[in-house]
Design a protein around this motif. Structure first.
Motif, PDB file in Angstrom:
ATOM      1  N   LEU A 150      15.340  -1.179 -23.569  1.00 24.86           N
ATOM      2  CA  LEU A 150      16.696  -1.038 -23.047  1.00 24.86           C
ATOM      3  C   LEU A 150      16.947   0.373 -22.529  1.00 24.86           C
ATOM      4  CD1 LEU A 150      18.994  -3.016 -25.541  1.00 24.86           C
ATOM      5  CD2 LEU A 150      18.441  -3.594 -23.157  1.00 24.86           C
ATOM      6  N   ILE A 151      16.472   1.373 -23.270  1.00 24.20           N
ATOM      7  CA  ILE A 151      16.665   2.760 -22.833  1.00 24.20           C
ATOM      8  C   ILE A 151      15.968   2.995 -21.497  1.00 24.20           C
ATOM      9  CG2 ILE A 151      16.166   5.169 -23.382  1.00 24.20           C
ATOM     10  CD1 ILE A 151      16.443   4.431 -26.350  1.00 24.20           C
ATOM     11  N   ALA A 152      14.737   2.509 -21.376  1.00 26.31           N
ATOM     12  CA  ALA A 152      13.997   2.674 -20.125  1.00 26.31           C
ATOM     13  C   ALA A 152      14.668   1.913 -18.989  1.00 26.31           C
ATOM     14  CB  ALA A 152      12.554   2.196 -20.307  1.00 26.31           C
ATOM     15  N   ASP A 153      15.192   0.720 -19.284  1.00 25.56           N
ATOM     16  CA  ASP A 153      15.876  -0.058 -18.252  1.00 25.56           C
ATOM     17  C   ASP A 153      17.149   0.647 -17.799  1.00 25.56           C
ATOM     18  OD1 ASP A 153      15.826  -2.468 -16.664  1.00 25.56           O
ATOM     19  OD2 ASP A 153      17.598  -3.104 -17.774  1.00 25.56           O
ATOM     20  N   SER A 154      17.794   1.375 -18.729  1.00 30.48           N
ATOM     21  CA  SER A 154      18.977   2.143 -18.340  1.00 30.48           C
ATOM     22  C   SER A 154      18.593   3.233 -17.343  1.00 30.48           C
ATOM     23  CB  SER A 154      19.642   2.757 -19.581  1.00 30.48           C
ATOM     24  OG  SER A 154      18.932   3.869 -20.064  1.00 30.48           O
ATOM     25  N   LEU A 155      17.395   3.802 -17.499  1.00 28.51           N
ATOM     26  CA  LEU A 155      16.937   4.824 -16.555  1.00 28.51           C
ATOM     27  C   LEU A 155      16.666   4.224 -15.186  1.00 28.51           C
ATOM     28  CD1 LEU A 155      14.538   7.073 -18.652  1.00 28.51           C
ATOM     29  CD2 LEU A 155      16.992   7.217 -18.326  1.00 28.51           C
ATOM     30  N   ASP A 156      16.234   2.971 -15.170  1.00 29.34           N
ATOM     31  CA  ASP A 156      16.052   2.287 -13.893  1.00 29.34           C
ATOM     32  C   ASP A 156      17.404   2.142 -13.197  1.00 29.34           C
ATOM     33  OD1 ASP A 156      14.447   1.020 -11.974  1.00 29.34           O
ATOM     34  OD2 ASP A 156      15.036  -0.942 -12.712  1.00 29.34           O
ATOM     35  N   MET A 157      18.436   1.837 -13.979  1.00 25.16           N
ATOM     36  CA  MET A 157      19.793   1.784 -13.433  1.00 25.16           C
ATOM     37  C   MET A 157      20.210   3.161 -12.900  1.00 25.16           C
ATOM     38  SD  MET A 157      21.309  -1.217 -13.638  1.00 25.16           S
ATOM     39  CE  MET A 157      21.389  -2.764 -14.538  1.00 25.16           C
ATOM     40  N   PHE A 158      19.863   4.209 -13.642  1.00 19.37           N
ATOM     41  CA  PHE A 158      20.188   5.557 -13.205  1.00 19.37           C
ATOM     42  C   PHE A 158      19.489   5.885 -11.885  1.00 19.37           C
ATOM     43  CE2 PHE A 158      18.798   9.953 -12.846  1.00 19.37           C
ATOM     44  CZ  PHE A 158      20.022  10.613 -12.802  1.00 19.37           C
ATOM     45  N   ILE A 190      13.039  12.770 -14.007  1.00 17.50           N
ATOM     46  CA  ILE A 190      11.812  13.136 -14.721  1.00 17.50           C
ATOM     47  C   ILE A 190      12.118  13.517 -16.163  1.00 17.50           C
ATOM     48  CG2 ILE A 190      10.048  14.940 -14.887  1.00 17.50           C
ATOM     49  CD1 ILE A 190       9.744  14.810 -11.888  1.00 17.50           C
ATOM     50  N   ALA A 191      13.190  14.293 -16.370  1.00 14.87           N
ATOM     51  CA  ALA A 191      13.559  14.704 -17.723  1.00 14.87           C
ATOM     52  C   ALA A 191      13.870  13.479 -18.593  1.00 14.87           C
ATOM     53  CB  ALA A 191      14.760  15.641 -17.674  1.00 14.87           C
ATOM     54  N   LEU A 192      14.645  12.538 -18.059  1.00 18.11           N
ATOM     55  CA  LEU A 192      14.987  11.336 -18.815  1.00 18.11           C
ATOM     56  C   LEU A 192      13.759  10.463 -19.070  1.00 18.11           C
ATOM     57  CD1 LEU A 192      18.359  10.408 -17.065  1.00 18.11           C
ATOM     58  CD2 LEU A 192      18.062  11.316 -19.367  1.00 18.11           C
ATOM     59  N   ALA A 193      12.895  10.327 -18.040  1.00 19.14           N
ATOM     60  CA  ALA A 193      11.699   9.503 -18.194  1.00 19.14           C
ATOM     61  C   ALA A 193      10.765  10.090 -19.253  1.00 19.14           C
ATOM     62  CB  ALA A 193      10.968   9.379 -16.855  1.00 19.14           C
ATOM     63  N   LEU A 194      10.584  11.414 -19.248  1.00 16.29           N
ATOM     64  CA  LEU A 194       9.730  12.054 -20.254  1.00 16.29           C
ATOM     65  C   LEU A 194      10.313  11.853 -21.654  1.00 16.29           C
ATOM     66  CD1 LEU A 194       8.744  15.405 -18.477  1.00 16.29           C
ATOM     67  CD2 LEU A 194       7.271  13.431 -18.949  1.00 16.29           C
ATOM     68  N   GLY A 195      11.647  11.924 -21.745  1.00 18.64           N
ATOM     69  CA  GLY A 195      12.289  11.680 -23.030  1.00 18.64           C
ATOM     70  C   GLY A 195      11.995  10.289 -23.562  1.00 18.64           C
ATOM     71  N   VAL A 196      12.047   9.281 -22.674  1.00 20.39           N
ATOM     72  CA  VAL A 196      11.755   7.910 -23.085  1.00 20.39           C
ATOM     73  C   VAL A 196      10.295   7.754 -23.489  1.00 20.39           C
ATOM     74  CG1 VAL A 196      11.519   5.548 -22.246  1.00 20.39           C
ATOM     75  CG2 VAL A 196      13.598   6.809 -21.787  1.00 20.39           C
ATOM     76  N   LEU A 197       9.376   8.325 -22.706  1.00 23.81           N
ATOM     77  CA  LEU A 197       7.956   8.206 -23.025  1.00 23.81           C
ATOM     78  C   LEU A 197       7.634   8.863 -24.365  1.00 23.81           C
ATOM     79  CD1 LEU A 197       6.404   8.860 -19.492  1.00 23.81           C
ATOM     80  CD2 LEU A 197       6.673   6.673 -20.666  1.00 23.81           C
ATOM     81  N   LEU A 198       8.239  10.033 -24.614  1.00 17.00           N
ATOM     82  CA  LEU A 198       8.042  10.688 -25.908  1.00 17.00           C
ATOM     83  C   LEU A 198       8.620   9.844 -27.040  1.00 17.00           C
ATOM     84  CD1 LEU A 198       8.823  14.422 -24.995  1.00 17.00           C
ATOM     85  CD2 LEU A 198       6.594  13.423 -25.583  1.00 17.00           C
ATOM     86  N   VAL A 278       5.936  -1.635 -25.238  1.00 16.94           N
ATOM     87  CA  VAL A 278       5.153  -1.815 -24.005  1.00 16.94           C
ATOM     88  C   VAL A 278       6.052  -1.776 -22.780  1.00 16.94           C
ATOM     89  CG1 VAL A 278       3.781  -3.461 -22.667  1.00 16.94           C
ATOM     90  CG2 VAL A 278       3.233  -3.042 -25.064  1.00 16.94           C
ATOM     91  N   ILE A 279       7.148  -2.530 -22.800  1.00 18.45           N
ATOM     92  CA  ILE A 279       8.016  -2.552 -21.624  1.00 18.45           C
ATOM     93  C   ILE A 279       8.748  -1.216 -21.462  1.00 18.45           C
ATOM     94  CG2 ILE A 279      10.083  -3.494 -22.739  1.00 18.45           C
ATOM     95  CD1 ILE A 279      10.473  -5.136 -20.131  1.00 18.45           C
ATOM     96  N   GLY A 280       9.081  -0.556 -22.581  1.00 17.89           N
ATOM     97  CA  GLY A 280       9.697   0.760 -22.495  1.00 17.89           C
ATOM     98  C   GLY A 280       8.771   1.764 -21.841  1.00 17.89           C
ATOM     99  N   PHE A 281       7.503   1.729 -22.201  1.00 13.12           N
ATOM    100  CA  PHE A 281       6.516   2.645 -21.630  1.00 13.12           C
ATOM    101  C   PHE A 281       6.308   2.360 -20.137  1.00 13.12           C
ATOM    102  CE2 PHE A 281       2.271   4.435 -20.933  1.00 13.12           C
ATOM    103  CZ  PHE A 281       2.403   5.670 -21.539  1.00 13.12           C
ATOM    104  N   ALA A 282       6.228   1.079 -19.775  1.00 14.25           N
ATOM    105  CA  ALA A 282       5.994   0.702 -18.384  1.00 14.25           C
ATOM    106  C   ALA A 282       7.142   1.142 -17.477  1.00 14.25           C
ATOM    107  CB  ALA A 282       5.781  -0.808 -18.277  1.00 14.25           C
ATOM    108  N   VAL A 283       8.368   0.867 -17.886  1.00 13.63           N
ATOM    109  CA  VAL A 283       9.520   1.247 -17.066  1.00 13.63           C
ATOM    110  C   VAL A 283       9.677   2.761 -17.031  1.00 13.63           C
ATOM    111  CG1 VAL A 283      12.006   0.995 -16.737  1.00 13.63           C
ATOM    112  CG2 VAL A 283      10.666  -0.947 -17.532  1.00 13.63           C
ATOM    113  N   GLY A 284       9.370   3.444 -18.143  1.00 11.46           N
ATOM    114  CA  GLY A 284       9.420   4.902 -18.175  1.00 11.46           C
ATOM    115  C   GLY A 284       8.476   5.519 -17.163  1.00 11.46           C
TER     116      GLY A 284
END
Length: 299
Positions: A150-158, A190-198, A278-284
């Motif tokens: 969900l967090i990663a999908d929110s970044l896609d919305m962003f 990039i900052a948000l995506a790195l946060g999700v991946l971490l 898995v889906i969080g990592f992929a979308v991140g």
């Protein structure tokens, strides 16, 4: 914004050299050159090309076809320097051909663009509002549900909201301000995506307990929001480049929402957090790559 591409959009007449025959432009004449851009498949790549070419001496207009991954450059004089600039973006551009413009062709394009700009601007504002709202909602609920999906999908919305906002902000502004706005959104993505991946890595090591029902519920709401975006864009999907791109972007978002819903279902059935991770990592990774491409833009 540009509405169409190819001979139909250009109003070609008999006696005008077809695009598969490379002409030799001369200074003062009006020409249209067609490029194949293999890596152009979303608004981010289109924006990169616009920032690189719009405003350059000799460039009169640009036309995009994301479905066919083609760019038509309306210009005076030779295309060589513009082709080199486009090639420097690393999007896999190839010059297909150049032909002379029909009389009044560029002026007709400008008039058609102005007639549709207002309606499309309203749609873009609605898309910006929907995606910005869903970004905030999904981010908060994703944290509550302990769901990286969900967090990663929110970044896609962003990412979508950033594209729509940048398109609206850049209208009528200088190339320098356009580039600064683009880079700002790229750094933030990039900052948000790195946060999700971490966060994915942290939860993989220390464990997590994603709430499957909340994941599926929020995913459903996001799905409804993106279907609503598709309905807003529907009547413009064959129009301007940004609208065609927005249709593709929102259609991809629907798939991402379905992925979150499926991941939530798998979490419930397997009692395992791994589908969510898995889906969080992929979308991140997807959002991270989009930010990288934006930062690659140069004036």
């Amino acid at each position: 914004m540009n509405r169409m591409s190819g001979d139909k959009a250009c109003g070609c007449t008999h006696g005008v050299a077809p695009l598969n025959e490379v002409a030799t432009p001369t200074k003062g004449s009006a020409w249209v050159s067609e490029f194949s851009v293999s890596k152009m498949d979303c608004p981010s790549e289109e924006r990169m090309i616009r920032l690189a070419l719009e405003g350059r001496e000799g460039i009169e207009s640009l036309s995009f076809d994301l479905g066919q991954r083609r760019v038509h450059v309306y210009h005076t004089g030779k295309i060589d320097l513009h082709a080199s600039k486009l090639d420097s973006l690393g999007l896999g551009s190839t010059l297909i051909g150049t032909r002379a413009c029909a009389p009044g062709e560029i002026a007709q394009r400008g008039q058609a663009d102005a007639q549709e700009a207002l309606g499309e601007s309203r749609v873009l504002k609605a898309l910006l509002g929907i995606n910005a709202l869903m970004f905030v909602a999904e981010l908060i609920l994703g944290v509550i549900a302990e769901s990286t999906g969900l967090i990663a999908d929110s970044l896609d919305m962003f990412a979508d909201a950033a594209v729509y906002g940048l398109a609206l902000y850049a209208v009528g502004r200088s190339k320098g301000l356009q580039l600064k706005a683009a880079h700002l959104s790229g750094f933030l993505q990039i900052a948000l995506a790195l946060g999700v991946l971490l966060e994915v890595v942290r939860r993989f090591i220390f464990g997590s307990e994603p709430e499957s029902l909340l994941m599926m519920g929020v995913g459903m709401v996001a799905l409804v929001a993106n279907v609503g975006c598709l309905l807003l864009i529907a009547k413009h999907r064959d129009g301007g480049a940004h609208m065609r791109a927005s249709w593709i972007f929102s259609a991809n978002d629907v798939l991402a929402n379905l992925g979150v819903i499926v991941a939530g279902l798998l979490v419930m059935l397997t009692d395992s957090p791994y589908p969510d991770l898995v889906i969080g990592f992929a979308v991140g990774l997807l959002v991270l790559n989009g930010g990288r491409r934006i930062l690659a833009m140069k004036a």
